[in-house]
Structures are given as structure tokens and as C-alpha cells.
Design a protein around this motif. Sequence first.
Motif, mmCIF file in Angstrom:
data_model
loop_
_atom_site.group_PDB
_atom_site.id
_atom_site.type_symbol
_atom_site.label_atom_id
_atom_site.label_comp_id
_atom_site.label_asym_id
_atom_site.label_seq_id
_atom_site.Cartn_x
_atom_site.Cartn_y
_atom_site.Cartn_z
ATOM 1 N N ASP A 91 0.829 -1.207 0.000
ATOM 2 C CA ASP A 91 0.000 0.000 0.000
ATOM 3 C C ASP A 91 0.859 1.251 0.000
ATOM 4 N N LEU A 92 1.904 1.246 0.813
ATOM 5 C CA LEU A 92 2.771 2.414 0.915
ATOM 6 C C LEU A 92 3.429 2.738 -0.421
ATOM 7 N N ILE A 93 3.938 1.732 -1.097
ATOM 8 C CA ILE A 93 4.582 1.929 -2.402
ATOM 9 C C ILE A 93 3.573 2.451 -3.413
ATOM 10 N N ARG A 94 2.411 1.801 -3.485
ATOM 11 C CA ARG A 94 1.398 2.215 -4.468
ATOM 12 C C ARG A 94 0.975 3.652 -4.243
ATOM 13 N N LEU A 95 0.706 4.001 -3.001
ATOM 14 C CA LEU A 95 0.214 5.346 -2.698
ATOM 15 C C LEU A 95 1.252 6.410 -3.033
ATOM 16 N N ILE A 96 2.489 6.201 -2.625
ATOM 17 C CA ILE A 96 3.507 7.225 -2.845
ATOM 18 C C ILE A 96 3.889 7.331 -4.316
ATOM 19 N N SER A 118 2.076 6.349 -6.991
ATOM 20 C CA SER A 118 0.957 6.761 -7.848
ATOM 21 C C SER A 118 0.550 8.217 -7.651
ATOM 22 N N ARG A 119 0.773 8.769 -6.443
ATOM 23 C CA ARG A 119 0.372 10.158 -6.199
ATOM 24 C C ARG A 119 1.523 11.144 -6.380
ATOM 25 N N SER A 120 2.762 10.669 -6.551
ATOM 26 C CA SER A 120 3.926 11.565 -6.594
ATOM 27 C C SER A 120 3.856 12.560 -7.751
ATOM 28 N N GLU A 121 3.223 12.179 -8.847
ATOM 29 C CA GLU A 121 3.135 13.083 -10.003
ATOM 30 C C GLU A 121 1.774 13.782 -10.087
ATOM 31 N N ILE A 122 0.982 13.640 -9.030
ATOM 32 C CA ILE A 122 -0.356 14.250 -9.040
ATOM 33 C C ILE A 122 -0.522 15.246 -7.899
ATOM 34 N N ASP A 123 -0.486 14.774 -6.656
ATOM 35 C CA ASP A 123 -0.838 15.651 -5.527
ATOM 36 C C ASP A 123 -0.150 15.260 -4.225
ATOM 37 N N LEU A 124 0.997 14.592 -4.301
ATOM 38 C CA LEU A 124 1.655 14.142 -3.076
ATOM 39 C C LEU A 124 2.082 15.307 -2.195
ATOM 40 N N GLY A 125 2.390 16.459 -2.799
ATOM 41 C CA GLY A 125 2.712 17.643 -2.010
ATOM 42 C C GLY A 125 1.558 18.049 -1.106
ATOM 43 N N ASP A 126 0.334 18.010 -1.633
ATOM 44 C CA ASP A 126 -0.857 18.337 -0.841
ATOM 45 C C ASP A 126 -1.141 17.256 0.201
ATOM 46 N N LEU A 168 5.216 13.399 6.844
ATOM 47 C CA LEU A 168 5.219 12.100 6.169
ATOM 48 C C LEU A 168 6.644 11.542 6.141
ATOM 49 N N GLU A 169 7.625 12.424 5.962
ATOM 50 C CA GLU A 169 9.024 11.992 5.972
ATOM 51 C C GLU A 169 9.384 11.351 7.317
ATOM 52 N N GLU A 170 8.943 11.962 8.417
ATOM 53 C CA GLU A 170 9.230 11.411 9.745
ATOM 54 C C GLU A 170 8.604 10.032 9.922
ATOM 55 N N ALA A 171 7.395 9.867 9.407
ATOM 56 C CA ALA A 171 6.714 8.576 9.510
ATOM 57 C C ALA A 171 7.476 7.506 8.727
ATOM 58 N N ILE A 172 7.916 7.853 7.524
ATOM 59 C CA ILE A 172 8.668 6.898 6.696
ATOM 60 C C ILE A 172 10.006 6.568 7.355
ATOM 61 N N GLU A 173 10.667 7.571 7.907
ATOM 62 C CA GLU A 173 11.950 7.368 8.603
ATOM 63 C C GLU A 173 11.813 6.342 9.723
ATOM 64 N N SER A 174 10.694 6.393 10.452
ATOM 65 C CA SER A 174 10.521 5.511 11.607
ATOM 66 C C SER A 174 10.025 4.122 11.230
ATOM 67 N N GLU A 175 9.407 3.978 10.050
ATOM 68 C CA GLU A 175 8.770 2.715 9.698
ATOM 69 C C GLU A 175 9.508 1.918 8.625
ATOM 70 N N LEU A 198 11.640 8.384 0.453
ATOM 71 C CA LEU A 198 11.912 9.774 0.876
ATOM 72 C C LEU A 198 12.236 10.649 -0.321
ATOM 73 N N ALA A 199 12.962 10.115 -1.297
ATOM 74 C CA ALA A 199 13.279 10.882 -2.509
ATOM 75 C C ALA A 199 12.003 11.268 -3.255
ATOM 76 N N LEU A 200 11.050 10.332 -3.318
ATOM 77 C CA LEU A 200 9.786 10.619 -3.998
ATOM 78 C C LEU A 200 8.961 11.642 -3.224
ATOM 79 N N VAL A 201 8.961 11.541 -1.907
ATOM 80 C CA VAL A 201 8.187 12.459 -1.071
ATOM 81 C C VAL A 201 8.791 13.855 -1.087
#
Length: 320
Positions: free
Chosen positions: A268-273, A275-283, A296-303, A313-316
Motif C-alpha cells: 500500500d505504501l509503495i502504491r500510494l507514494i 501513484s500520487r507523486s506526479e499528481i498531488d503528493l505535495g498536498d 510524512l518523511e518522519e513517519a517513513i523514517e521511523s517505519e 523519501l526521494a519521492l516524497v
Amino acid sequence: MPSPTIVPNWNFDEAVEAEAAKQLKNAMKGFGTDEAVIIECLMKYSTEQRIKIAETFKQAYGQDLIEELKSELGGDFEDTCVAMLTPPRLLDVKELNKSISGVGTDESTLVEIMCSRSNEEIQEIKELYEKENECSLEDALMGDTSGYFGRLMRALVQGGRDTDDVDYTRVEEDAQKIFDAGAAQLGTEEAEINSILCVRSFDHLIDVFAKYEELSEGTSLEDAIKSETSADLQDGFLSIIQCAKNKQKYFAMRLNKAMEGFGTDDSDLIRLIVSRSEIDLGDIKDEFQQLYEKSLEEAIESECGGDYKRMLLALVQGNH
């Protein structure tokens, strides 16, 4: 306007394609793999540009880039790189097929994709699904879902949501139908709710939700759905409501769900990040921060860990 984190490289041309293909080839040459180069190379470009680089890679070296990455990498990092080289709707097709293949069904992924994609995207998904799997998406869904949830999936797979402006003459009528189908009676008439949530435009539904709250004297439709329905059908109805109200908030909640509790739902994490990176991941990042008081970066860092974490993190963080 939606805010992507990954945008096309505006200096992209045949020379850049060839150089990127060469960098990727060298990163996988000999003993070991230079994962840092792979991360840097893939995240600098859009999916369309990455696919062109893969075509140049095949022409130059006679090898399939995805297959080479699969042979050199592994685990979640490999899955992320492959997802980044997959056209968006084909990625949806693969995720849908994975959700309904084998033992059990991943209903939450079905709900996420089917509730959040546009009519045009649904039509493209259907065409690609049949091409890839030699059966229609509708037949596949009907073979793996049942009851009211199955009816919800069948309605959504038609890709027939209204695209017109709000029909103010119909708003009150729709709100009354939903009210009569649930709160105003013992039990719930799911078909009536289904027929409105799956067909009306999101803008129209926003006004319907407001009118419903008036009729129910302050009870939101979300709260009513929670009390009147359960399990996958409830998840489906709530996802439509949340997408209509604030799609980026919906995806932020999906990201949090993928990382909360014991273990991470990496698929799920891969698909979401991706698929949304070129649409609205900033929002989505902004919504995540507001909802959970951490980035979101902090959450990814910890998980997450390793090269997989670095790629996410590069995509985010983005390429611009």
C-alpha cells in the motif's frame, strides 16, 4: 492546483535518455549494485520519461531494464523501482489483480482504487485489465466479491460518475432518499445509497452531504454510514464520501493506515507514494502533517529502512 512532488525533467532529450540508461547500466555492472545511483537516476524523471529511458536501455544493451533491476535488487526497494517504471493505469491493473488473486481478497485496495479514480481512468483500467488478464475487470470483481459490497464494486467499475455541475434541483431529493434509506427507517436500504454515491459528481455530493446533515438534525452522513453499515461496504461508502470532500486527506489517512500498528503494509505504501507523486503528493504531505502532527518523511523514517526508505523519501521530497 494539485501539487506533485515529481515533475518531468524539462531538459529531457535523446542525449539525456542515453546518459541515464548508461548510468543505470553502470550501476548494475560487475559485482554488486550502486543503489544510490539507481535512486538518483529514477527520481529525477517522470514515469513517462523513465519508460523512455527503459526503451533506450533495451535498444542500447539488448536487456529489459525492469528484468535487470529485478535480478539485481530485492524486496521492497525492487518493488518500488518496478512501480516507478510502470504506467499509472497499468500499475492500478496489477494492484487490482493482486488484490483478487489467490486466497482471500484485499478489499481495502479495491476500494481505494475504484473509489478514487476518474471515469476516464476507470475506462483505461478496464481496457488494460482485459488485455492483461483475458477477462473483464467486472467479471473478476464479481467472481471475488459478493453481496452489497459486490454491488458497490459493480457500480463503480461502470465508470459512470456524473461530470456535470451541481444539479441543485436534485440535491434535496438525493439527500432525502439517503435519509429515507437509512436513518428514517429500521435497517438500511443500501441500494438507494449506492445509486447516489456511485453516480453523482463529487461537487454534487458535497451539497447532498450538507443537506443530509440538515435533514438528520446535525448527524453527518459519515456518522450515519458508520452506524448503519459495516465491514467492506462501510469502508467503500466512507471512501467515496472522503474522496468527495477532500481526496488528499483521504490519501493521507490511507498512508497512515499503511504505517500504523505492528508492521508496515509496504504494498500500500509503495502504491500510494508512487501513484500520487506526479499528481498531488505535495498536498497529501500537508494533510498528513495536519492530521498526525508529524511529517510524512518522519513517519517513513521511523517505519522503513535501507534503500527502500531512501527511495520513498526521494519521492516524497521531490525533484524540484
